[in-house]
Design a protein around this motif. Structure first.
Motif, PDB file in Angstrom:
ATOM      1  N   PRO A   1       0.812  -1.333  -0.038  1.00 26.33           N
ATOM      2  CA  PRO A   1      -0.026  -0.262  -0.241  1.00 26.33           C
ATOM      3  C   PRO A   1       0.732   1.227  -0.253  1.00 26.33           C
ATOM      4  N   PRO A   2       0.409   2.415  -0.327  1.00 27.79           N
ATOM      5  CA  PRO A   2       1.054   4.027  -0.165  1.00 27.79           C
ATOM      6  C   PRO A   2       1.253   4.304   1.085  1.00 27.79           C
ATOM      7  N   LEU A   3       2.205   3.608   1.922  1.00 26.08           N
ATOM      8  CA  LEU A   3       1.560   3.894   3.431  1.00 26.08           C
ATOM      9  C   LEU A   3       2.884   4.437   4.008  1.00 26.08           C
ATOM     10  N   VAL A   4       2.526   5.337   4.425  1.00 24.66           N
ATOM     11  CA  VAL A   4       3.486   6.986   5.294  1.00 24.66           C
ATOM     12  C   VAL A   4       3.360   6.196   6.340  1.00 24.66           C
ATOM     13  N   GLU A   5       4.663   5.641   6.654  1.00 22.38           N
ATOM     14  CA  GLU A   5       4.985   5.730   8.648  1.00 22.38           C
ATOM     15  C   GLU A   5       4.949   6.799   9.071  1.00 22.38           C
ATOM     16  N   GLY A   6       4.758   6.651  10.538  1.00 19.16           N
ATOM     17  CA  GLY A   6       5.411   7.931  10.816  1.00 19.16           C
ATOM     18  C   GLY A   6       5.242   9.620  10.920  1.00 19.16           C
ATOM     19  N   VAL A   7       3.766   9.398  10.488  1.00 19.17           N
ATOM     20  CA  VAL A   7       3.609  10.916  10.337  1.00 19.17           C
ATOM     21  C   VAL A   7       2.331  10.632  10.587  1.00 19.17           C
ATOM     22  N   ARG A   8       1.913  12.135  11.796  1.00 16.82           N
ATOM     23  CA  ARG A   8       0.863  11.869  12.686  1.00 16.82           C
ATOM     24  C   ARG A   8      -0.789  13.028  11.809  1.00 16.82           C
TER      25      ARG A   8
END
Length: 464
Positions: free
Chosen positions: A116-123
């Motif tokens: 998936p187009p997942l961006v982690e560490g972003v709130r």
């Protein structure tokens, strides 16, 4: 009470500066906020329909299972009920119950299956509607916009503890159930567990099996048998259509939506949790904890009614299974129903001196609330619950996935989240992505003044 740790999980990815550039000033057809099983399921369906989107995750995908579950945690539903979209459980033990590490591995494989187009560490820190009909999503890594937004932040956001926790002596360690890991991490001495939902009962059992002295403050949570008449009760109830019954088919829909889950366990292949049996083995059971004063715990006289109420629900479920078996002529073994193995000697209120009882730790298994203050849109009811119809909110272009009883019992769980996500994505696709939202007006005040001050705010209950 010690504050929950604010240290980032050890496996949290270090976010490079390039992520800000990747997000800041960009526009997506859909932004999904939350990278747990709900957000990832929405992403899978969006990918199937060819919809441009991005998934924003404040930590790492599925981190809740690793960071907020105790060491011996396992599912209470059989593995065959794990049915994420396009990725049903295919392991060697469909009738077993995955433990915490296996759940994490299952989610990792699901992510790898479709990338998936997942961006982690972003709130995400603010969600607003723009005048042109699009949404603005502010994050701690920049600001982006979207035609439509899916919120998949889950119900387990803010651990809730009662104000009476402030009355405990300073030398008593306090933990919320989300912070508990194992008995060895607690100081020597007896442990009080407050709450008999699934977490409270399983943690009490974990401590009890480790030989710790346990006091358990009960509530009105119901229980269910693990097995009955030759099958897991979940299998019977699934066959009976219990888990696919929509919330709109209940006369008391709001009451159903906020019910506490039945307690049972999948530990060691699955078994009942019978608090009466624990009492026979030395666990001290009490009624509801009502107050704490000068080092003394005060309980009401509800223990008997709490135990009887839980048993009545359990027996009622067995009655419904019996009726199903009879109505369909199913060949199933007959099972005896033994009576209660223990009962409290008195219905009088109790008090327990912490020092005299040697209680050095209190574990609050008192549920969670949602923190939706970042959503600056008038979509909430008087209790702070988002208004929606099967995840389609009252704000055009804004959707939810993963709410408890969003539509069925399985909503938000591995069993039913795929169906909810498919329904929401179908509505996304059917809606013109360029549709301008209806006029948006605040009922009173300003977006910031509609919320109480931080020190006065209490998270609306979302899960027990």
């Amino acid at each position: 009470m010690p504050a929950p740790s604010t240290t980032a999980p050890s496996h949290l990815h270090v976010v490079p500066d390039s992520v800000r550039a990747e997000i800041d000033g960009t526009h997506r057809s859909v932004v999904v906020v939350g990278g747990g099983q709900a957000g990832l399921s929405a992403s899978w369906w969006l990918a199937q329909r060819g919809v441009d989107h991005v998934v924003l995750e404040a930590s790492t995908a599925g981190h809740e299972w690793a960071d907020r579950r105790w060491d011996s945690f396992c599912l209470v539903t059989p593995n065959w009920q794990c049915a994420l979209p396009g990725f049903p459980y295919d392991g060697p033990d469909p009738d077993g119950f995955m433990v915490r590490e296996e759940i994490g591995a299952y989610l990792e494989k699901f992510v790898a299956s479709f990338d998936p187009p997942l961006v982690e560490g972003v709130r995400a820190t603010a969600l607003r509607a723009r005048g042109d009909g699009a949404f603005e999503i502010r994050t701690d890594r920049g600001t982006l916009s979207a035609d439509q937004v899916v919120i998949a932040t889950g119900p387990y956001q803010v651990p809730r503890t009662p104000r009476m926790a402030e009355r405990l002596p300073d030398d008593v360690l306090q933990l919320h159930s989300s912070q508990y890991r194992n008995p060895d991490r607690l100081p020597e001495g007896a442990v009080l567990v407050v709450g008999t939902g699934q977490s409270g009962c399983q943690i009490a059992e974990d401590l009890h099996l480790a030989g710790r002295t346990v006091h358990l403050a009960t509530g009105t949570a119901p229980r269910v048998a693990r097995f009955y008449r030759g099958r897991d009760c979940v299998a019977w109830l699934s066959e009976m259509g219990t888990y696919t019954k929509g919330i709109d088919q209940f006369a008391d829909a709001e009451a159903v939506r906020h019910r506490t889950n039945h307690y049972v366990t999948g530990r060691d292949g699955g078994r009942d949790i019978d608090l009466r049996k624990f009492a026979l083995e030395g666990m001290a059971l009490h009624g509801r904890l009502t107050r704490i004063a000068e080092g003394v715990l005060h309980f009401d006289g509800s223990l008997r009614s709490n135990l009887d109420g839980a048993d009545a629900v359990c027996e009622g479920i067995k009655d419904s299974i019996d009726a199903h078996i009879a109505a369909h002529g199913i060949d199933a073994p007959v099972e005896e129903r033994p009576g209660p193995v223990w009962a409290p000697a008195s219905d009088d209120p109790e008090h327990v001196d912490l020092a005299a009882a040697g209680i050095t730790t209190v574990i609050w298994s008192t549920g969670y609330g949602r923190d939706d203050r970042w959503i600056e849109l008038p979509i909430f009811d008087g209790r702070g619950y988002p208004t929606h119809d099967r995840g389609v909110s009252s704000q055009p272009g804004l959707y939810f996935v993963g709410l408890p009883w969003q539509y069925t019992w399985g909503s938000g769980r591995f069993a039913g989240v795929a169906a909810d996500a498919e329904h929401v994505v179908r509505r996304i696709v059917d809606t013109r992505l360029s549709q301008v939202a209806d006029g948006l007006h605040w009922l009173a005040g300003t977006p910031s003044s509609t919320f109480p001050r931080d020190e006065d705010w209490v998270a609306p209950r979302s899960a027990s």
